[in-house]
Design a protein around this motif. Structure first.
Motif, PDB file in Angstrom:
ATOM      1  N   ARG A 206       0.862  -1.190   0.000  1.00  0.00           N
ATOM      2  CA  ARG A 206       0.000   0.000   0.000  1.00  0.00           C
ATOM      3  C   ARG A 206       0.896   1.238   0.000  1.00  0.00           C
ATOM      4  O   ARG A 206       1.089   1.920   1.007  1.00  0.00           O
ATOM      5  N   THR A 207       1.482   1.487  -1.144  1.00  0.00           N
ATOM      6  CA  THR A 207       2.372   2.622  -1.331  1.00  0.00           C
ATOM      7  C   THR A 207       1.978   3.337  -2.619  1.00  0.00           C
ATOM      8  O   THR A 207       0.995   2.987  -3.256  1.00  0.00           O
ATOM      9  N   GLY A 208       2.739   4.332  -3.006  1.00  0.00           N
ATOM     10  CA  GLY A 208       2.423   5.025  -4.250  1.00  0.00           C
ATOM     11  C   GLY A 208       3.147   6.346  -4.359  1.00  0.00           C
ATOM     12  O   GLY A 208       3.841   6.770  -3.433  1.00  0.00           O
ATOM     13  N   TYR A 209       2.933   7.004  -5.485  1.00  0.00           N
ATOM     14  CA  TYR A 209       3.691   8.214  -5.822  1.00  0.00           C
ATOM     15  C   TYR A 209       2.755   9.261  -6.405  1.00  0.00           C
ATOM     16  O   TYR A 209       3.137  10.038  -7.254  1.00  0.00           O
ATOM     17  N   THR A 210       1.509   9.263  -5.927  1.00  0.00           N
ATOM     18  CA  THR A 210       0.504  10.143  -6.518  1.00  0.00           C
ATOM     19  C   THR A 210      -0.171  11.056  -5.506  1.00  0.00           C
ATOM     20  O   THR A 210      -0.891  11.966  -5.899  1.00  0.00           O
ATOM     21  N   GLY A 211       0.039  10.810  -4.211  1.00  0.00           N
ATOM     22  CA  GLY A 211      -0.679  11.555  -3.195  1.00  0.00           C
ATOM     23  C   GLY A 211      -2.033  10.970  -2.876  1.00  0.00           C
ATOM     24  O   GLY A 211      -2.757  11.501  -2.027  1.00  0.00           O
ATOM     25  N   GLU A 212      -2.392   9.855  -3.535  1.00  0.00           N
ATOM     26  CA  GLU A 212      -3.659   9.189  -3.280  1.00  0.00           C
ATOM     27  C   GLU A 212      -3.412   7.837  -2.610  1.00  0.00           C
ATOM     28  O   GLU A 212      -2.297   7.337  -2.571  1.00  0.00           O
ATOM     29  N   ASP A 213      -4.495   7.247  -2.118  1.00  0.00           N
ATOM     30  CA  ASP A 213      -4.435   5.874  -1.653  1.00  0.00           C
ATOM     31  C   ASP A 213      -4.129   4.989  -2.861  1.00  0.00           C
ATOM     32  O   ASP A 213      -4.457   5.343  -4.001  1.00  0.00           O
ATOM     33  N   GLY A 214      -3.494   3.861  -2.615  1.00  0.00           N
ATOM     34  CA  GLY A 214      -3.217   2.985  -3.746  1.00  0.00           C
ATOM     35  C   GLY A 214      -2.353   1.807  -3.372  1.00  0.00           C
ATOM     36  O   GLY A 214      -1.847   1.710  -2.243  1.00  0.00           O
ATOM     37  N   PHE A 215      -2.201   0.917  -4.331  1.00  0.00           N
ATOM     38  CA  PHE A 215      -1.458  -0.319  -4.125  1.00  0.00           C
ATOM     39  C   PHE A 215      -0.506  -0.550  -5.288  1.00  0.00           C
ATOM     40  O   PHE A 215      -0.763  -0.121  -6.414  1.00  0.00           O
ATOM     41  N   GLU A 216       0.584  -1.264  -4.979  1.00  0.00           N
ATOM     42  CA  GLU A 216       1.494  -1.733  -6.015  1.00  0.00           C
ATOM     43  C   GLU A 216       1.591  -3.242  -5.880  1.00  0.00           C
ATOM     44  O   GLU A 216       1.741  -3.764  -4.768  1.00  0.00           O
ATOM     45  N   ILE A 217       1.467  -3.939  -7.003  1.00  0.00           N
ATOM     46  CA  ILE A 217       1.559  -5.398  -6.997  1.00  0.00           C
ATOM     47  C   ILE A 217       2.750  -5.819  -7.855  1.00  0.00           C
ATOM     48  O   ILE A 217       3.058  -5.187  -8.862  1.00  0.00           O
ATOM     49  N   ARG A 254       2.442  13.718  -8.717  1.00  0.00           N
ATOM     50  CA  ARG A 254       3.457  13.798  -7.653  1.00  0.00           C
ATOM     51  C   ARG A 254       3.837  15.253  -7.393  1.00  0.00           C
ATOM     52  O   ARG A 254       4.184  15.614  -6.268  1.00  0.00           O
ATOM     53  N   LEU A 255       3.771  16.122  -8.406  1.00  0.00           N
ATOM     54  CA  LEU A 255       4.046  17.539  -8.194  1.00  0.00           C
ATOM     55  C   LEU A 255       2.994  18.146  -7.271  1.00  0.00           C
ATOM     56  O   LEU A 255       3.331  18.848  -6.308  1.00  0.00           O
ATOM     57  N   GLU A 256       1.720  17.895  -7.531  1.00  0.00           N
ATOM     58  CA  GLU A 256       0.668  18.387  -6.641  1.00  0.00           C
ATOM     59  C   GLU A 256       0.883  17.902  -5.214  1.00  0.00           C
ATOM     60  O   GLU A 256       0.619  18.614  -4.245  1.00  0.00           O
ATOM     61  N   ALA A 257       1.366  16.660  -5.084  1.00  0.00           N
ATOM     62  CA  ALA A 257       1.581  16.070  -3.763  1.00  0.00           C
ATOM     63  C   ALA A 257       2.924  16.455  -3.148  1.00  0.00           C
ATOM     64  O   ALA A 257       3.259  16.014  -2.048  1.00  0.00           O
TER      65      ALA A 257
END
Length: 388
Positions: A206-217, A254-257
């Motif tokens: 449960r990580t990411g690079y967008t500033g939103e909730d999310g998942f990487e598989i 990622r810039l917005e975040a």
């Protein structure tokens, strides 16, 4: 042929990798008529469905990214923790099994080799995820730093996985259709293993690079498996308006975040305190590469420049590399990343300026095509998702 087995605990490593630096999903991207570009030596989609549409899908629904270009380095053995502690500035001894943390590898002068995410797989087993464009440099640096350390075995598994990021407020609902693992039990910056799309022992983070909730598989990198899972993710997210997303939307998100990008906000000429990432540098954990330089910077009064957020006051878009001036005409810095913000509907940027010009609401000027355009310093991040 005897199969090799990986750090994810079960499926065989792919024998189909090539030195062409293409992910297993390149054929899928091209079939979808995505615009492809060279990104850090990788052939990657920059625009799949239109940057603004992709950006808004992630902010309001769900988007899916191919991030298979990211690198994966494993440290295994009784000396694994000591190796990670020497290499990285955060304190990996605080991690529980199944937990991850943001960190960075530093040069002795306190500047960045790369920023990384450290995962604790077990007490003697750690994984760090590195950036694509710095992969060869990072691997060489790791070997140089820990080459003489006892009890640790290092492997570069970067080519053996397709990494898919599912991001947005509907990301959990999308991925939950494809796994029996209870995703609600995975906290932010934690991970587990489960069955996804019929594949066993898939790492779900449960990580990411967008500033939103999310998942990487992380799934096997053979083309057939990668394409099948990609298609199943898109089908699962169809009711939520899922879009495939490219590097363009990844950059504006990622810039917005307010998230750093290597070669822009962080580099081998920028130190940790300048980048505003001192909270991740645990100076009290013991020795690590770069620690002495950071202690000296603190003792000397701190950094002389600082990364700030800028919002354009007058009409104009501050782009990467544009010079920044004080209002009396003195060049004082440079924009590291800049773009219109699709979600906030403002022109925003990050830039390095002298500490004395870094206070919120300070006005500066950005040179845009020979014209001085006013901007003001604003807090980072520009965007922060609401907590549930």
């Amino acid at each position: 042929m005897t199969a090799n087995y990986d750090w994810l605990g079960g499926f065989p490593l792919s024998d189909t990798q090539t030195p062409l630096r293409k992910t297993a999903l390149n054929a899928v991207h091209r079939a979808a008529k995505s615009k492809m570009v060279d990104f850090g030596g990788w052939d990657m989609p920059v625009d799949c469905c239109g940057l603004i549409a992709e950006h808004m899908a992630v902010r309001t629904g769900v988007g899916v990214f191919d991030v298979s270009h990211m690198g994966d380095i494993q440290f295994r053995g009784p000396g694994a923790l000591a190796a990670v502690q020497k290499l990285c500035m955060n304190d990996a001894s605080k991690l529980a099994v199944g937990q991850a943390q943001y960190s960075a590898m530093l040069y002795p002068n306190g500047t960045f080799v790369d920023d990384v995410v450290v995962h604790k797989l077990s007490d003697n087993d750690y994984l760090i995820v590195i950036n694509a464009g710095t992969r060869e440099k990072d691997v060489a640096w790791v070997r140089q730093v820990i080459g003489g350390m006892p009890g640790v075995h290092m492997n570069d598994y970067s080519d053996f996985y397709t990494q898919i990021a599912i991001q947005g407020p509907r990301a959990a609902e999308t991925l939950q259709k494809l796994t029996s693992t209870d995703l609600s039990a995975i906290k932010n910056y934690w991970f587990t293993w489960g069955q996804v799309c019929g594949l066993h022992n898939v790492m779900i983070a449960r990580t990411g690079y967008t500033g939103e909730d999310g998942f990487e598989i992380y799934i096997p990198s053979d083309e057939a498996t990668s394409a099948r899972v990609w298609a199943e993710v898109l089908e699962a997210g169809k009711e939520f308006g899922i879009l495939t997303c490219g590097l363009g939307a990844r950059n504006t998100l990622r810039l917005e975040a307010g998230m750093a990008l290597y070669g822009h906000e962080i580099s081998d000429s920028i130190n940790v305190f300048e980048a505003g990432l001192g909270r991740y540098a645990k100076l009290d954990k013991g020795d690590f590469v770069g620690r002495d330089a950071l202690v000296k910077i603190q003792a000397d009064g701190g950094p002389k420049r600082k990364l700030v957020g800028l919002e354009m006051v007058e009409r104009g878009i501050g782009r990467d590399g544009y010079p920044v001036f004080s209002l009396d005409g003195k060049r004082v810095g440079e924009i590291t990343s800049g773009s219109p913000s699709p979600f906030l509907k403002k022109n925003i940027a990050m830039a390095y300026v002298p500490v004395e010009l870094s206070a919120v609401d300070t006005e500066v000027a950005v040179e845009i095509r020979g014209q001085m355009v006013k901007a003001r310093v604003v807090p980072l991040p520009f965007y922060k998702r609401a907590k549930k």
